[in-house]
Design a protein around this motif. Structure first.
Motif, mmCIF file in Angstrom:
data_model
loop_
_atom_site.group_PDB
_atom_site.id
_atom_site.type_symbol
_atom_site.label_atom_id
_atom_site.label_comp_id
_atom_site.label_asym_id
_atom_site.label_seq_id
_atom_site.Cartn_x
_atom_site.Cartn_y
_atom_site.Cartn_z
ATOM 1 N N ILE A 804 -38.115 -10.879 -16.657
ATOM 2 C CA ILE A 804 -36.808 -10.272 -17.373
ATOM 3 C C ILE A 804 -35.881 -9.828 -16.314
ATOM 4 O O ILE A 804 -34.756 -10.076 -16.481
ATOM 5 N N VAL A 805 -36.518 -9.017 -15.355
ATOM 6 C CA VAL A 805 -35.515 -8.397 -14.185
ATOM 7 C C VAL A 805 -35.260 -9.701 -13.539
ATOM 8 O O VAL A 805 -34.044 -9.467 -13.182
ATOM 9 N N ALA A 806 -35.935 -10.823 -13.225
ATOM 10 C CA ALA A 806 -35.295 -11.669 -12.549
ATOM 11 C C ALA A 806 -33.844 -12.529 -13.270
ATOM 12 O O ALA A 806 -33.031 -12.777 -12.797
ATOM 13 N N MET A 807 -34.151 -12.548 -14.499
ATOM 14 C CA MET A 807 -33.056 -12.909 -15.284
ATOM 15 C C MET A 807 -31.784 -12.322 -15.155
ATOM 16 O O MET A 807 -30.654 -12.477 -15.241
ATOM 17 N N ALA A 808 -32.238 -11.068 -15.071
ATOM 18 C CA ALA A 808 -31.001 -9.738 -15.200
ATOM 19 C C ALA A 808 -30.398 -10.088 -13.895
ATOM 20 O O ALA A 808 -29.109 -9.793 -13.934
ATOM 21 N N ASN A 809 -30.825 -10.110 -12.753
ATOM 22 C CA ASN A 809 -30.376 -10.153 -11.595
ATOM 23 C C ASN A 809 -29.724 -11.420 -11.151
ATOM 24 O O ASN A 809 -29.266 -11.677 -10.015
ATOM 25 N N ALA A 810 -30.030 -12.593 -11.657
ATOM 26 C CA ALA A 810 -29.721 -14.077 -11.447
ATOM 27 C C ALA A 810 -28.391 -14.116 -11.164
ATOM 28 O O ALA A 810 -27.889 -14.611 -10.544
ATOM 29 N N GLY A 811 -27.434 -13.454 -12.190
ATOM 30 C CA GLY A 811 -26.168 -13.680 -12.053
ATOM 31 C C GLY A 811 -25.403 -13.264 -10.798
ATOM 32 O O GLY A 811 -24.513 -13.582 -10.063
ATOM 33 N N PRO A 812 -25.638 -11.752 -10.615
ATOM 34 C CA PRO A 812 -24.869 -11.231 -9.465
ATOM 35 C C PRO A 812 -25.424 -11.927 -8.182
ATOM 36 O O PRO A 812 -24.664 -11.836 -7.111
ATOM 37 N N GLN A 813 -26.632 -12.128 -8.033
ATOM 38 C CA GLN A 813 -27.095 -12.615 -6.820
ATOM 39 C C GLN A 813 -26.451 -14.011 -6.511
ATOM 40 O O GLN A 813 -26.207 -14.115 -5.372
ATOM 41 N N ASN A 814 -26.534 -14.757 -7.560
ATOM 42 C CA ASN A 814 -25.600 -16.088 -7.145
ATOM 43 C C ASN A 814 -24.322 -15.831 -6.965
ATOM 44 O O ASN A 814 -23.774 -16.701 -5.742
ATOM 45 N N GLN A 815 -23.556 -15.024 -7.288
ATOM 46 C CA GLN A 815 -22.130 -14.705 -6.942
ATOM 47 C C GLN A 815 -22.220 -14.177 -5.398
ATOM 48 O O GLN A 815 -21.197 -14.600 -4.901
#
Length: 855
Positions: A804-815
């Motif tokens: 769940i944490v990884a899914m939450a951080n996936a967007g900003p990290q990609n940006q």
């Protein structure tokens, strides 16, 4: 006749030119004026219209028609027309199967035929009438072929339709046999010769070829453990089991070999053989049994004892055509057996050698199954014999016949059998009627009724001893023809005939006057008895008289002396003998007496003639016949009358006249006495009438008095009864009204109570229903909530916190990674509304609308 002929549209007519003898065709519409040399030979008739999907055949078609000129016809040929424009028939042409030319269109109805439609799996069998080319195929006259459907066939003049061939449906478990009518190739491409047969087993619709015929359709045979097939080879072949079979060979197919049989060419199913079951206490004898090699042992037998079961092979059969029950013998029964072959028998645990033809006996009780070497001759039962009962038994070895009398229970041996004693038809009839037979008016026949045996009257058993109830005071003579002796039995006694004994039948004279042989009897009456007879005598003055006499008789016999007993039978017809002797004596004595003397002293004269002269006052003597010891003890003269009719009439008239005189005198005296008694009776009658009238008047007065009293009582009672009835009616009506009111009140109370109870129950039912619905709805919402909670918990548990944490951080990290790829550094923005927000720029580059901030 008018020369104008009106030809309508779609009509035509044939006109004959009488000068040239040429027939021309004229088609409508037109009005035709016939010339003097013209004649209307056909029409106007409708043109031939062939509908869609139909055709017609034109016989003798025109080669080329030229109006007004001679035209050639193809005689004997055909032309076929299909759907098209209506056409007329040229002169000389005619429609096949048409009735005739007519003015109505339906005259061509039979000539217009539908095109043959061949359905799927069907075929049209064709035959070539002439040589022709069929779409590149050369057809010779006589060739046959089939047109397989589905197709619509257009007929050709050179081809005839032999028939429509329907398919043969082969169901599951069926097979059809095909025979080649001439050399051909089957559907599988195999060459077949004329007369060859083969089987088609594939389920479906089978269409026979041109030179194939369906012999028959066979269903498969299901072979169970209880059935088998009897097969026969009609030719030499290899059967379904791979065994070589010769023509005419027969064998059995059981479920052990094959469970389903579809048939085979050259093999004929003779019949379905059922399992033969031999139960306990039964046995079966198989004739012509088959050995292990399948060969029938003709003339031999095989024994099968239950419990067992088997199939009958070809050539085998059951003796007596069925399974036989074992012979169950009771204690009183036995079997007579005979050996048909030499064998060793076991009796009472001992071996006994039996030779062919030996006879022996088996006594019960037992349960016996005969071996194949033994034949059951007969089954016997012990014969119970009463005290006076017996049977005739003959020894088969010696031929001797003996009598066995009871009381006992006799069992015949193996070499003995019951012997039938035959009696003459006359003796049988005499025994059935008690020993005497003759015309119905013979007095002595009633004496034999006491000796009638009801068992013999119904029909005598010839093996049983012959008995006769000898009446009292009689004698029966019995002759033994083997020993040439005779014996006499005196009654009352029971006569028992030995095997070689028979009754001495007496043929006695009977009737009035006596007739020889009118009475047949088995017994001789010893007397005292009497004999009646009518004899004719003639007096010295030639008066012929008929005398009816009765003689008392008896036999003098010593029953202990055989010679004395046999002597009474020395005269066969003792009645006729006695009547002849006595008649001769009487006639001789009367011949010496005149009519007047005989008329006055007939009794003494006849007694003197029979017994001889006696002294006055002494009783008459006795006449004894020494030939048979017959004694005549008395003579009774019953009547004497003249034989001459005139004399008899004169005597009758004189007697009648005397009777009339006496009768008239008696009648006169009687009439006088009757008149006197009548006057006396009349006086008594008048006096009685007067007394009766007096009493009648007295009683009438009493009657009137009683009627007056009755009328008074009747009127008083009627008024009282009406008043009581009225009071009771009013009382009953009042009580009835009270009861009706009570019942109505009770009915209303019951009705109101019922309505109240119904409403209460309805309200309770509604409340309970609403409560249950609410409870169910609450439970439903709880269940849905629990399901959502469980679903979310299970989803979280399935993904895990790290995921769940990884899914939450996936967007900003990609940006951030995208900005770094563009060479831009991340900038810390203190205000989300700054003009330049690289994070949002990166989000726009990736197509997202979210705004992120990063420290």
């Amino acid at each position: 006749m008018s020369n104008l002929t009106q030809i309508l549209p779609l009509q035509f007519a044939h006109i004959l030119d009488l000068n040239t003898n040429i027939v021309k065709l004229v088609e409508g519409p037109q009005t035709l004026m016939l010339q003097t040399n013209e004649k209307l030979v056909a029409g106007p008739v409708p043109m031939v219209v062939v509908p869609l999907g139909h055709y017609c055949v034109i016989n003798d078609p025109v080669k080329e028609y030229i109006d007004g000129e001679k035209c050639s016809l193809y005689i004997g040929q055909k032309s076929i027309k299909f759907h098209g424009e209506p056409f007329a028939l040229y002169p000389g042409e005619w429609l096949a199967d048409a009735q005739s030319f007519g003015k109505e269109s339906h005259s061509y109805r039979d000539a217009i035929k539908p095109l043959p439609v061949v359905k799927a799996n069907c075929a049209l069998r064709l035959i070539a009438d002439l040589d022709h080319d069929d779409n590149g195929v050369e057809r010779k006259a006589g060739d046959k072929w089939q047109l397989v459907g589905p197709v619509t066939y257009k007929p050709r003049p050179e081809v005839s339709v032999e028939g429509l061939i329907s398919p043969t449906i082969i169901k599951s478990g069926q097979v059809i046999k095909i025979r080649a009518t001439q050399d051909t190739v089957d559907t599988n491409g195999r060459d077949r010769v004329t007369g060859e047969e083969w089987l088609v087993k594939k389920p479906g619709a089978y269409l026979p070829g041109v030179f194939e015929e369906v012999v028959h359709v066979d269903s498969s045979y299901t072979i169970t453990p209880h059935t088998a097939l009897h097969l026969k080879a009609t030719m030499t072949l290899t059967d379904a089991m791979g065994k070589q079979r010769h023509a005419g060979e027969e064998w059995l197919l059981t479920s052990d070999m094959m469970t389903e049989y579809l048939g085979q060419v050259g093999v004929e199913v003779v019949k379905v053989v059922k399992l033969t079951v031999v139960k306990k206490g039964q046995y079966a004898v198989i004739l012509n049994p088959v050995d292990e090699n399948g060969k029938a042992q003709l003339g031999q037998k095989s024994l099968r004892v239950g419990l067992c079961s088997f199939f009958l092979h070809p050539y085998e059969s059951l003796q007596m055509q069925s399974v036989q029950n074992a012979v169950i013998l009771s204690e009183q029964e036995s079997l007579v057996l005979q050996a048909i072959n030499d064998f060793t028998d076991i009796m009472d645990e001992k071996k006994v050698k039996r030779k062919t033809g030996d006879l022996w006996l088996i006594n019960g009780p037992c349960n016996y199954i005969p071996p194949i070497e033994v034949e059951i001759i007969k089954q016997r039962s012990t014969i119970p014999l009463n005290k006076n009962d017996g049977i005739y038994v003959q020894n088969l070895r010696t031929g001797k016949v003996r009598l066995v009398m009871g009381p006992c229970a006799y069992r015949l041996t193996a070499t003995e059998e019951l012997w039938e004693k035959k009696l003459s038809k006359e003796t049988e009839e005499l025994l059935s009627v008690g020993g005497g037979m003759g015309s119905g008016d013979i007095r002595k026949l009633a004496y034999f009724e006491q000796s009638i045996d009801p068992n013999i009257a119904k029909g005598r058993d010839k093996t049983r001893v012959v008995t006769y109830r000898c009446p009292s005071n009689t004698a029966v003579q019995i002759n033994n023809y083997q020993m040439k002796t005779a014996r006499v039995v005196f009654g009352p006694d029971l006569v028992v005939l030995g095997p070689h004994e028979n009754f001495n039948v007496l043929r006695l004279s009977a009737g009035k006057p006596k007739v020889k042989g009118a009475l047949k009897s088995l017994c001789l009456m010893l007397g005292p008895d009497f004999i009646s007879d009518i004899i004719e005598v003639e007096t010295s003055d030639h008066a012929r008289l008929r005398i009816q006499l009765s003689f008392n008789n008896y036999f003098e016999v010593d029953k202990t002396d055989e010679a004395s007993a046999r002597k009474i039978f020395s005269v066969p017809d003792f009645i006729g003998f006695a009547c002849r002797q006595l008649g001769g004596r009487i006639r001789a004595r009367v011949a010496l007496t005149t009519f007047d003397e005989f008329h006055r002293y007939s009794a003494p004269i006849i007694q003197a003639a029979v017994f001889g002269p006696t002294e006055a006052g002494e009783p008459a003597g006795k006449l004894r016949f020494s030939a048979n010891n017959l004694v005549i003890s008395g003579v009774d003269v019953q009547s004497i009358e003249p034989v001459d009719v005139k004399m008899r009439d004169s005597l009758s008239k004189s007697v009648q006249l005397a009777i009339e005189i006496a009768t008239k005198s008696i009648e006169a005296a009687a009439s006088h006495e009757a008149a006197r008694e009548e006057q006396i009776a009349r006086g008594h009658l008048e006096r009685q009438i007067l007394m009766t009238e007096k009493e009648s008047e007295r009683e009438r007065v009493k009657l009137y008095e009683l009627k007056a009293q009755t009328a008074a009582v009747e009127s008083t009672g009627q008024a009282k009864a009406e008043a009581q009835a009225q009071a009771e009616r009013l009382l009953i009506e009042g009580q009835s009204d009270i009861e009706v009111a009570k019942l109505k009140a009770e009915a209303a109370n019951i009705e109101d109570s019922s309505l109240l109870s119904i409403k209460v129950m309805l309200q309770k039912s509604d409340i309970d229903h609403n409560r249950k619905v609410n409870v169910m709805e609450i439970e439903k919402q709880k269940s849905f909530s629990q399901i959502e909670v469980n679903k979310f918990r299970e989803m979280v548990n399935a993904l895990g916190p790290a995921t769940i944490v990884a899914m939450a951080n996936a967007g900003p990290q990609n940006q951030l990674n995208l900005l770094k790829g563009l060479g831009l550094e991340s900038v810390l923005l203190t205000d989300g509304n700054s003009p330049i927000n690289l994070i949002n720029t990166a989000a726009g580059l990736v197509g997202k609308d979210h705004t992120y901030s990063q420290d």
